[in-house]
Design a protein around this motif. Sequence first.
Motif, mmCIF file in Angstrom:
data_model
loop_
_atom_site.group_PDB
_atom_site.id
_atom_site.type_symbol
_atom_site.label_atom_id
_atom_site.label_comp_id
_atom_site.label_asym_id
_atom_site.label_seq_id
_atom_site.Cartn_x
_atom_site.Cartn_y
_atom_site.Cartn_z
ATOM 1 N N TYR B 223 40.633 48.456 66.637
ATOM 2 C CA TYR B 223 40.974 49.778 66.174
ATOM 3 C C TYR B 223 40.191 50.964 66.845
ATOM 4 N N ARG B 224 39.023 50.836 66.791
ATOM 5 C CA ARG B 224 38.256 51.822 67.116
ATOM 6 C C ARG B 224 37.961 51.707 68.680
ATOM 7 N N LYS B 225 38.010 50.587 69.345
ATOM 8 C CA LYS B 225 37.971 50.704 70.878
ATOM 9 C C LYS B 225 38.978 49.877 71.306
ATOM 10 N N PRO B 226 39.992 50.236 71.390
ATOM 11 C CA PRO B 226 41.170 49.583 72.030
ATOM 12 C C PRO B 226 40.893 49.408 73.695
ATOM 13 N N ALA B 227 41.049 48.077 74.028
ATOM 14 C CA ALA B 227 40.630 47.806 75.306
ATOM 15 C C ALA B 227 41.821 48.730 76.570
ATOM 16 N N SER B 228 42.908 48.717 76.039
ATOM 17 C CA SER B 228 43.802 49.274 77.283
ATOM 18 C C SER B 228 44.992 50.121 76.448
ATOM 19 N N THR B 229 45.672 51.078 77.251
ATOM 20 C CA THR B 229 46.597 51.851 76.565
ATOM 21 C C THR B 229 47.491 50.989 75.646
ATOM 22 N N PHE B 230 47.957 49.825 76.124
ATOM 23 C CA PHE B 230 48.836 48.806 75.366
ATOM 24 C C PHE B 230 48.247 48.519 74.136
ATOM 25 N N VAL B 231 47.102 48.414 73.907
ATOM 26 C CA VAL B 231 46.485 48.161 72.383
ATOM 27 C C VAL B 231 46.292 49.265 71.965
ATOM 28 N N ALA B 232 45.901 50.222 72.197
ATOM 29 C CA ALA B 232 45.972 51.628 71.910
ATOM 30 C C ALA B 232 47.193 52.272 71.210
ATOM 31 N N GLY B 233 48.273 51.868 72.002
ATOM 32 C CA GLY B 233 49.632 52.338 71.379
ATOM 33 C C GLY B 233 50.306 51.215 70.380
ATOM 34 N N PHE B 234 49.788 50.103 70.192
ATOM 35 C CA PHE B 234 50.169 49.041 69.532
ATOM 36 C C PHE B 234 49.757 48.962 68.152
ATOM 37 N N ILE B 235 48.121 49.100 68.072
ATOM 38 C CA ILE B 235 47.611 48.974 66.835
ATOM 39 C C ILE B 235 47.328 50.338 66.129
ATOM 40 N N GLY B 236 47.370 50.286 64.962
ATOM 41 C CA GLY B 236 47.430 51.606 64.349
ATOM 42 C C GLY B 236 48.784 52.124 64.012
ATOM 43 N N SER B 237 48.772 52.746 62.700
ATOM 44 C CA SER B 237 50.197 53.409 62.279
ATOM 45 C C SER B 237 49.803 54.533 61.583
ATOM 46 N N PRO B 238 50.583 55.762 61.894
ATOM 47 C CA PRO B 238 51.271 55.962 63.006
ATOM 48 C C PRO B 238 50.419 55.761 64.477
ATOM 49 N N ALA B 239 50.950 55.378 65.419
ATOM 50 C CA ALA B 239 50.634 55.038 66.541
ATOM 51 C C ALA B 239 49.723 56.061 67.429
ATOM 52 N N GLY B 258 42.603 58.985 83.290
ATOM 53 C CA GLY B 258 44.175 59.154 83.609
ATOM 54 C C GLY B 258 44.887 59.364 82.129
ATOM 55 N N MET B 259 44.651 58.813 81.082
ATOM 56 C CA MET B 259 45.166 58.757 79.732
ATOM 57 C C MET B 259 44.261 59.191 78.971
ATOM 58 N N ILE B 260 44.527 60.150 77.734
ATOM 59 C CA ILE B 260 43.545 60.393 76.916
ATOM 60 C C ILE B 260 44.239 59.966 75.441
ATOM 61 N N GLY B 261 43.558 59.112 74.728
ATOM 62 C CA GLY B 261 44.306 58.671 73.345
ATOM 63 C C GLY B 261 43.545 59.394 72.094
ATOM 64 N N ILE B 262 44.388 59.869 71.310
ATOM 65 C CA ILE B 262 43.797 60.521 70.224
ATOM 66 C C ILE B 262 44.695 60.045 69.059
ATOM 67 N N ARG B 263 44.263 59.464 68.033
ATOM 68 C CA ARG B 263 44.717 59.103 66.896
ATOM 69 C C ARG B 263 45.045 60.290 66.043
ATOM 70 N N PRO B 264 46.582 60.145 65.428
ATOM 71 C CA PRO B 264 47.147 61.315 64.753
ATOM 72 C C PRO B 264 46.155 61.951 63.887
ATOM 73 N N GLU B 265 45.253 61.002 62.982
ATOM 74 C CA GLU B 265 44.608 61.408 61.939
ATOM 75 C C GLU B 265 43.286 62.022 62.614
ATOM 76 N N ASP B 266 43.007 62.166 63.844
ATOM 77 C CA ASP B 266 41.885 62.821 64.379
ATOM 78 C C ASP B 266 42.184 64.148 64.829
ATOM 79 N N LEU B 267 43.533 64.405 64.760
ATOM 80 C CA LEU B 267 43.776 66.047 65.189
ATOM 81 C C LEU B 267 44.054 66.878 63.760
ATOM 82 N N THR B 268 43.494 68.141 64.081
ATOM 83 C CA THR B 268 43.765 69.118 62.894
ATOM 84 C C THR B 268 44.314 70.105 63.523
ATOM 85 N N VAL B 269 44.870 70.893 62.814
ATOM 86 C CA VAL B 269 45.465 72.467 63.130
ATOM 87 C C VAL B 269 44.367 73.169 63.022
#
Lengths: 282, 335
Positions: B223-239, B258-269
């Motif tokens: 969850y904390r260190k997904p090894a690829s974009t696939f894992v990043a998009g697959f593990i965790g809900s919401p993705a 090339g890609m930046i991943g941010i979990r929905p709960e790590d974003l704030t307005v």
Amino acid sequence: MVENRPILNILAHLVLILGVAIVALPVWIALVASTHASNDFLGGVVPMWFGDQAWNNYSRMLGTGISTSGMPPVSWMMFNSLIMALGIAIGKIAISITSAFAIVYFRFPFRMLAFWVIFATLMLPVEVRIVPTFQVVANLGMLNTYPGLIIPLIASATATFLFRQVFLSMPDELTEAARIDGAGPMKFFWDILLPLTRTNIAALFVIMFIYGWNQYLWPLLITTGSDMYTVVAGIKRMSTVADTDPQWNYIMATAVLAMLPPLLVVIFMQRLFVKGLVETEK
Amino acid sequence: MASITLDNVGKVYPGGTRAIGDVNIDIADGEFIVLVGPSGCGKSTLLRMVAGLETITEGQIRIGDRVVNDVEPMDRDIAMVFQNYALYPHMSVRQNLAYGLKNRGTSKADIEKRVAEAAEILQIGPFLDRKPRALSGGQRQRVAMGRAIVREPAAFLFDEPLSNLDAKLRVTMRLEIKELQRRLGTTSIYVTHDQLEAMTLADRLVVLSAGKVEQIGTPLEVYRKPASTFVAGFIGSPAMNLIKASSVPHLPGTAHAGMIGIRPEDLTVSADGPIQMKVAAVEELGAQRLVHGHIGGDAATVTMASDATLSDDLNLTYRPGSLHLFHPETGKRID
């Protein structure tokens, strides 16, 4: 059709009653005729209501038969028919269920070829191959024997096909669970497959028993001794007597008796397989 | 009890289709491993290869020290729980449990004892003389597990055992399975496509995609260190939100990504947040709400408190250190 008009109801019932009458009339005539004395038919008029000779006719046919025309007692002929019908029904089920098992659950070369060859014989009625079959049975010395009556009719493409479909509908997980549980192929067959197909077996048994019981041409061909006559073929022999009128009362009594066992099988097996259908869940 | 080792395991179907490629997993004795991936990724096939229901065309599978590539399922000392339970419909629960033991020639007294024990553990005692059809889904599931337990095998194999149950029952059974496995300490391999199930059950997760292992690790590692974009998009809900680096303003430390991943709960307005998001839809979950929309050209989701004010355009900021960076070509993680 959800309609509720009295006139249509009456019409529907009329059609149904007419249908029932057409189907049931011959049976009715047979039943009535079997209760009259033989000279009641000489006038050429078929009586439509019961006579008083029922006990006489039936006990004569079941007990002694018509010795003058060389007919054994009907009870004996019915016993022959029973052996033949049971042999055919059980034999057909045993052979077709094992061959369907082989076709569905084992991977061997020419498996599909074997299946299609079996399937193709569906298109050949018994009558087509009756002469060569007779030849083979005669050469094997099986004329006038029970095996001779049974074996040529014992293979069934229809039943094989039916069991194949049943086996194909079994969930694969069941097979796999059995493999993990350590059931070898034959154990799987006995412990899992057979109990789960018992409703199909019951249904097929009913059909095949009646098929076997009603066999006419084949027993007529290969039974020459009166002790091997079957009841259905026997009726035919009774009705073709030389120099005298057929004794319709006896013939009809025999016909009624011949109808009984299939009727009983249907009645009793019906309950069994309806019960089975409700119980089984795949 | 035994360890299970998959050594360069692969499977190619006779037609040439590759189902599994080059899988290496070392499963320790008593470990609970979950194979997770989208449908068609080969996770069930892999499990069935361990069970002996599928042939292994490449590599080696060892249970304990024994190579089992050509060993029959019954001799592998494993027990399997199937998705549709695969209970024998014509046998009572008791007979279902006893069948495997009977085939192995276990003594009657011993069978009785083990069935009673399993029934006790799973609380299926009252149903022992019923047929499976008279049981509810959850009870059937218990019987299926009971059938595995009585065998006292070296390993349990679970093939999506909970997917036929309703959501609530699934959660309870999930806990029961976990607890049971702890108690018995039996090595287990569990297949699921439900990432939540995978996260909660696993000692270690194996994330599979297209027949290949994407990542192996504890749930938190994955969850904390997904090894690829696939894992990043697959593990965790919401993705996790996966956003092209080019479609957001340059964020510090993302130079090579090339890609930046941010979990929905790590974003704030936040009014001066660097990331702009166009809102498209809102899902109310009660405790919080999910706001769906687009960041640049990529779909994105933010979780917000349910009383927060909404507008069509949101400025977002992220929790420091919560960015996951992925290589532009390989999609692999960059640390």
